[in-house]
Design an enzyme around this catalytic site. Structure first.
Site, short mmCIF file in Angstrom:
data_model
loop_
_atom_site.label_atom_id
_atom_site.label_comp_id
_atom_site.label_asym_id
_atom_site.label_seq_id
_atom_site.Cartn_x
_atom_site.Cartn_y
_atom_site.Cartn_z
N ASN B 395 30.30 2.17 59.14
CA ASN B 395 30.41 3.24 60.11
C ASN B 395 29.00 3.62 60.53
OD1 ASN B 395 31.31 5.29 61.69
ND2 ASN B 395 32.24 6.48 60.03
N ASP B 396 28.22 2.62 60.89
CA ASP B 396 26.83 2.84 61.28
C ASP B 396 26.04 3.57 60.20
OD1 ASP B 396 26.96 1.46 63.58
OD2 ASP B 396 27.28 3.19 64.87
N CYS B 397 26.34 3.26 58.98
CA CYS B 397 25.56 3.80 57.85
C CYS B 397 25.42 5.31 57.89
CB CYS B 397 24.17 3.16 57.81
SG CYS B 397 24.22 1.40 57.49
#
Lengths: 516, 516
Positions: B395-397
């Site tokens: 989740n995009d880090c």
């Protein structure tokens, strides 16, 4: 810029370096030093116009910031090329990578003059596919005012200088490091607190302040070197003994070999053996620090008397990656303690309580540490009664007991083979010396019986060395496994093993030699 | 040498690169590729004299050898600058570092022509304090016949070439790698066995052989790309779909991101998530290898359904340094298996017995691995019923549960905080898709009840996503900790967190978007 110079000179002094170059009638002298009491490096640039006409010069500075962790810098592109952050404020470039998220420290590069521009992005400064050998910004004579956002942050000032004939001028650059307490990180949301940096700039940022700091540095070194003076008619001998040798030993005591032509400064601690050796040369200059180091080193010794081969100076703990098993290490602690005690007369240090294995719940006096170290070697003798060779012992890394055929395995971590019964003549000789030193320390502490016991061990070892390690003309280096079947000859000069290990010197000039 | 060229062209083809430059009427074209069936790289240099006079040229080759371990090369000076070893035999330079002591492999650089000299020491070749931008040997036009002993071994041939007007000629260079069985390392004491290298030189070392190898390589790629063809009037679309996209996905499947602008190729394995994703694009080209990869990946999954975030392709074991705790990982294995099964129709793979945690004594079918993965996510839901965010999830880090304030700690290893109850809408959506895929796989295996159960979970998650994760216009990215006290708003576009994490994209164009 690799230009031919009309004049060049580089002078290394005590704590400073001065580099001078002249070209086209302009002489530039850069003095670099770390002043006492400041977390920064001073770069003082003196420019001199030696021609009869007015000169206009454009000066470009340049430093490249590391992103705090050299190993990570080199390997973790995904992180590091995404995180670089700088702030330009007046004549200061602040290197702020990760300061916003989770660091309370930053660095800066500042100059005590107005700037005509600056660059903070390496690629903009050197040029695409280019390097520092031909940086585009100085070549073009124009700053690009680049702003690093990720990639490789640098700080390069551009300063315009005008010099009348015969005139000289100075610029003071400061490369500083600042830590802020967590609650003082910001002066306003998103505005880093640069007060400490500005204080440093104000305190050091004039030619006068730099000159004073240099005087102070000189006095500091004069004080250290005054502890021991040789008076002799031989100027060169005096210079070596009174200046360069103690200077070098103190630098080594400070930095060990951790960043050098041998070591990249990454991923290892400081050697237990090395640190004890380094201490021998500085006890007269920095006795308090030597005492502290002795106790720090002893604190990494393990309860069985063996020692971590390396310790990490910041955490003061042993390096688990390398571990113990270097059989000479414990003896070096005895030698270093002996040197410290002889120089200072401080025998109380022997009664200091010191942990074993960095574990405060398992402690003993320093003297007890020394006893266990000696005992450790005494209880690990081979079939001839000489100390067993461990891993990479100080016997030119013979590694007779732990040679590894796995190229990914370091000799420093290869386990001793179960059949490893090779013995070291050199360790035997070390034991004789360390045993006598320990005995004398005990005697002075009034421990007559312990002194007697250690002295006996040392004497017995001396006899063994002479009987087993002396071939009538030379000392042997080591003894391989004993016995007719599978027995191997002792290691002398020029054997196959010398070539295999690569670093071994000839027995006649190396570990061997006539007995004294 | 950074000279201005009259003509320049670089062509990247399928498995080869060709670079052409012309200067002063001489055109040089270097073709580089790895041929099928040989452990080497071919460098074919074609030289053409386009002038009306005879030309005499001196050609210098140059490759630099790594000492087998890139990280150690960069950091362990003490070892590596002392071990470099080469052997020059005819037109071959053999790189033999550590071959004598404990390696059974070496590399070589060879040219199919007599040489006028060669260099094997980098410093001799580039010059003291110099670099590859201005190497002294080619600049001077004379080889120095240097012999590396330690420091940095290279191989540089010097070949004299004479070309009549209009004539062209070819040189074939081979950069090869050879492994010898332990008992075949030497042909005589101290004489390395180069038979395999010579066989390679004889098999590939002519223009004819190189041309044939290139034809073979082309046929190999044609075969792979023929598996799936788009017929369209749009030439560019066809080229992308039929050539470059599948080529790129297969390169990615082979090398992952392990050596790239993002990764230095050092010190990490291949991502579990990445490798599953890479597999999606190649199942039609290399189904057997995709099957093998699936089973290798599953074998690193842990018994609780979680997965090592990285695996090491050579040992096929999980990377302990990074560990597990990335909550999206298990779902990717389901998606990859689904893609493989749909493409090949091979449902038997689901019944393959696969270890957990690389431990052969703890095994289950691949289907059981998928079940535990789905279960793992299903049993780790947050207060809103959405999957908990793990470490650096896909989740995009966002790292909402494991943000670390220790700059030396990677987000990939920071532990989830105990109070970490943030939830991921994206993981919820992934669960809906993976759950349906798993249900369908079960249905086809005749496991109606299991299919029903999984389908229910997926349906329930879909409802939760729509109720909790949809604000009426956009999907939320994530939900922070619940509750009035200490409660935080959900993560939408453009929040402070976007800036803090640095890599986050705007919610409207990134993880968000209109529902489908």
């Amino acid at each position: 810029m690799k230009r031919e110079l009309d004049f060049y000179e580089c002078r290394h002094g005590l704590g400073y370096t001065s580099i001078c170059g002249e070209r086209g009638g302009v002489r530039a002298t850069l003095l670099a030093f770390v002043p006492l009491g400041f977390d920064c490096e001073v770069h003082r640039l003196r420019l001199e116009n030696r021609r009869r006409s007015r000169r206009r010069l454009t000066v470009f500075s340049c430093v490249e910031f590391c992103l705090w962790d050299a190993l990570d810098d080199m390997t973790n592109f995904q992180r590091n090329f995404s995180t670089g952050e700088v702030l330009v404020d007046g004549s200061a470039v602040y290197h702020l990578t990760e300061y916003r998220e989770r660091r309370n420290h930053f660095s800066f590069y500042w100059v005590n003059a107005p700037i005509a521009g600056c660059d903070t992005d390496r690629e903009a400064f050197v040029g695409l596919y280019n390097g520092y050998h031909a940086p585009q910004v100085p070549l073009s004579g124009q700053p690009r005012n680049s702003k690093a956002s990720g990639w490789s942050p640098i700080a390069s000032h551009c300063v315009e200088v005008e010099l009348e004939p015969g005139q000289h001028g100075e610029l003071v650059f400061l490369l500083g490091y600042v830590e802020n307490p967590e609650e003082q990180k910001w002066t306003a949301p998103g505005v880093p607190n640069t007060e400490r940096a500005i204080a440093m700039q104000q305190g050091l940022g004039t030619s006068q302040a730099v000159a004073e700091a240099l005087v102070e540095l000189r006095a500091y070194w004069d004080g250290l070197l005054a502890q021991c003076r040789l008076t002799t008619g031989d100027e060169k001998l005096a210079r070596m003994v009174n200046v360069w040798n103690p200077y070098q030993t103190l630098v080594t005591f400070n930095l060990a070999r951790s960043a050098s032509y041998f070591e990249s400064g990454i991923a290892r601690g400081i050697g237990f053996r090395d640190a004890n050796q380094d201490l021998l040369g500085v006890v007269q200059m920095v006795p308090d620090r030597a005492r502290r180091r002795l106790l720090d080193l002893a604190a990494t010794q393990l309860p069985d008397g063996s020692a971590y081969h390396q310790y990490r100076p910041l955490t003061k703990e042993g390096n688990d990656e390398i571990g113990a098993g270097f059989n000479d290490d414990p003896l070096w602690l005895i030698m270093a303690t002996d040197a410290y005690a002889k120089e200072t007369g401080d025998l109380d240090v022997l009664q200091e309580s010191v942990p074993f294995g960095s574990n405060p719940s398992v402690s003993g006096t320093l003297l007890e540490h020394l006893r266990r170290g000696l005992q450790r070697v005494w209880e690990n003798l081979g079939p001839h009664g000489l100390p067993l060779i461990g891993r990479a012992d100080w016997n030119d890394c013979l590694n007779l007991n732990c040679f590894s055929t796995d190229p990914d395995e370091s000799f420093q971590t290869a386990p001793n083979r179960m059949e490893g019964r090779a013995e070291s003549v050199l360790l035997g000789a070390m034991f004789v010396l360390a045993g006598r030193q320990y005995a004398e320390l005990c005697r002075r502490r009034g421990l007559a019986e312990e002194a007697e016991r250690a002295g006996r061990s040392a004497g017995q070892m001396r006899q063994t060395v002479m009987e087993q390690g002396w071939d009538g003309e030379w000392f042997l280096r080591a003894l391989r496994r004993r016995g007719a079947e599978g027995g191997q000859p002792p290691v002398r000069r020029g054997s196959h093993l010398h070539r295999a290990a690569g670093v071994l010197r000839d027995g006649r000039t190396g570990a061997g030699g006539r007995p004294r």
